[in-house]
Design an enzyme around this catalytic site. Structure first.
Site, short mmCIF file in Angstrom:
data_model
loop_
_atom_site.label_atom_id
_atom_site.label_comp_id
_atom_site.label_asym_id
_atom_site.label_seq_id
_atom_site.Cartn_x
_atom_site.Cartn_y
_atom_site.Cartn_z
N LYS A 47 0.86 -1.26 0.12
CA LYS A 47 -0.03 -0.11 0.12
C LYS A 47 0.76 1.27 -0.01
CE LYS A 47 -3.61 -0.01 -0.30
NZ LYS A 47 -4.76 -0.31 -1.11
N1 PMP Z 1 -3.33 -7.21 1.18
C1 PMP Z 1 -3.07 -6.30 2.29
C2 PMP Z 1 -2.58 -6.85 3.79
C3 PMP Z 1 -3.92 -5.23 2.21
O1 PMP Z 1 -3.78 -4.31 3.29
C4 PMP Z 1 -4.20 -4.88 1.15
C5 PMP Z 1 -4.76 -3.25 0.79
N2 PMP Z 1 -6.02 -3.18 1.31
C6 PMP Z 1 -4.43 -5.74 0.06
C7 PMP Z 1 -4.03 -6.91 0.18
C8 PMP Z 1 -5.15 -5.12 -1.19
O2 PMP Z 1 -4.70 -4.38 -2.04
P1 PMP Z 1 -5.63 -3.49 -2.75
O3 PMP Z 1 -6.24 -2.42 -2.16
O4 PMP Z 1 -4.65 -2.93 -4.12
O5 PMP Z 1 -6.81 -4.27 -3.60
#
Ligand code: PMP
Length: 336
Positions: A47
């Site tokens: 992130k």
């Molecule tokens: N894994 C973790 C541990 C996260 O914090 C996030 C972000 N919310 C994601 C996966 C998913 O990423 P995205 O928001 O780009 O879909």
């Protein structure tokens, strides 16, 4: 091997993460599975990329002024990324988080200097939901912007221009498939779009945890969820702006048990300590690898995201009492 050149400032440490061939998953799928080491980012998660992209876009549009405040609702990792980038650029950070997320993330946010507001977890339709609370706080705070990671497509742009380009380069254009789970959807949509722009035939698969509605949306056209998951940061119930137009070719639904099994194996057999969304992603990558092998692709190469470090979950995934409470299997080496 090229040693990376010195960077001019700390924000340049975000992105350009390394890619690693995962032995166990490759063997299980009968093809090559690569993991993008997003825990290498300064905030230890994928992130950081979205945080930097969103803040840079708000500066460019003139919305974010020097000394301003960034407000966001987040499961934690986006908040950690925002707090670090904001510190580096002289902004303040206010983070709203559901109070069922890991204690490590809350302690980390406070340690980084963010102002932390916690709210009880609720359905998205409830005005008390962390996303709506963060929007209201941004409206009420002088000089503040709302990062709005779910519907601000500066998020997926960071993956189109960063993550996807890096994967294409690191695999020298030889990539057959990509998969990961969606929180905001920025990663899956952005990497999918970026890779398809290079090669339409790269297969993009959504890996969905239980309790999320995207698997049934892409499989049957209907947002519908089933079961539940303890994975933090993933599991979406609607088509966010970041997910609009995501080029999804196929989809897999992965249980927490399957994800945890890969978390355990990657730690014990390959020395990688990861969170549950990474385990779920790896299970999805194995499913995609098998699918492409069955379709007749020769020696397919699949990439997925290792989203964050397992050190963030010592009080949950690596805590036998917590796992027992959730009726989830305890890792063998933690059994007393
Ligand atoms: N894994 C973790 C541990 C996260 O914090 C996030 C972000 N919310 C994601 C996966 C998913 O990423 P995205 O928001 O780009 O879909």
């Amino acid at each position: 091997m090229m040693t990376p050149a010195p960077r001019d400032d700390t924000l340049e440490l975000i992105g350009n993460t390394r890619l690693v061939l995962l032995q166990g998953p490759s063997e299980a799928a009968g093809c090559q599975i690569f993991g993008k080491c997003e825990f290498e980012n300064p905030g230890a998660s994928v992130k950081d990329r979205a945080a930097l992209g969103i803040i840079r876009a708000a500066e460019a549009s003139g919305e974010l002024k020097p000394g301003g405040t960034i407000v966001e609702g987040t499961a934690g990792n986006t908040g950690i990324g925002i707090a670090l980038v904001a510190n580096a650029l002289g902004y303040k950070t206010i983070i709203v988080m559901p109070d069922n997320q890991s204690k490590e993330k809350m302690d980390t946010l406070r340690a980084l200097g963010a102002e932390l507001v916690t709210v009880p977890p609720t359905k998205f339709a409830n005005p008390g939901h962390f996303v709506h609370t963060s929007r209201r706080l941004a409206e009420e705070t002088e000089g503040a912007i709302w990062a709005n990671q779910f519907d601000n497509i500066a998020n997926r742009k960071a993956h189109i221009e960063g993550t996807a380009e890096e994967l294409w380069e690191q695999l020298e254009g030889k990539i057959d498939g990509f998969t990961c789970a969606a929180g905001t959807g920025g990663t899956i949509a952005g990497v999918g779009m970026g890779l398809k722009a290079h090669d339409e035939t790269v297969q993009i698969a959504l890996t969905d945890p239980h309790g999320a509605a995207l698997y049934s949306y892409f499989a049957e056209g209907e947002l519908k969820s089933e079961g539940s998951s303890v994975a933090e940061g993933i599991g979406q119930g609607r088509i966010t702006a970041n997910l609009e137009g995501a080029p999804i070719d196929t989809q897999f639904r992965i249980s927490d048990e399957e994800g945890l099994e890969w978390v355990a194996r990657l730690l014990r057999e390959e020395g990688l300590c990861l969170g549950l969304s990474s385990g779920i992603n790896v299970a999805g990558a194995v499913a995609l690898g098998k699918h492409l092998v069955a379709e007749g692709r020769e020696n397919p190469r699949i990439a997925t995201i290792l989203c964050d470090t397992g050190f963030r979950y010592l009080s949950t995934l690596y805590n036998p009492e917590w796992l027992a409470e959730k009726d989830l299997p305890v890792f063998d080496w933690l059994k007393s």
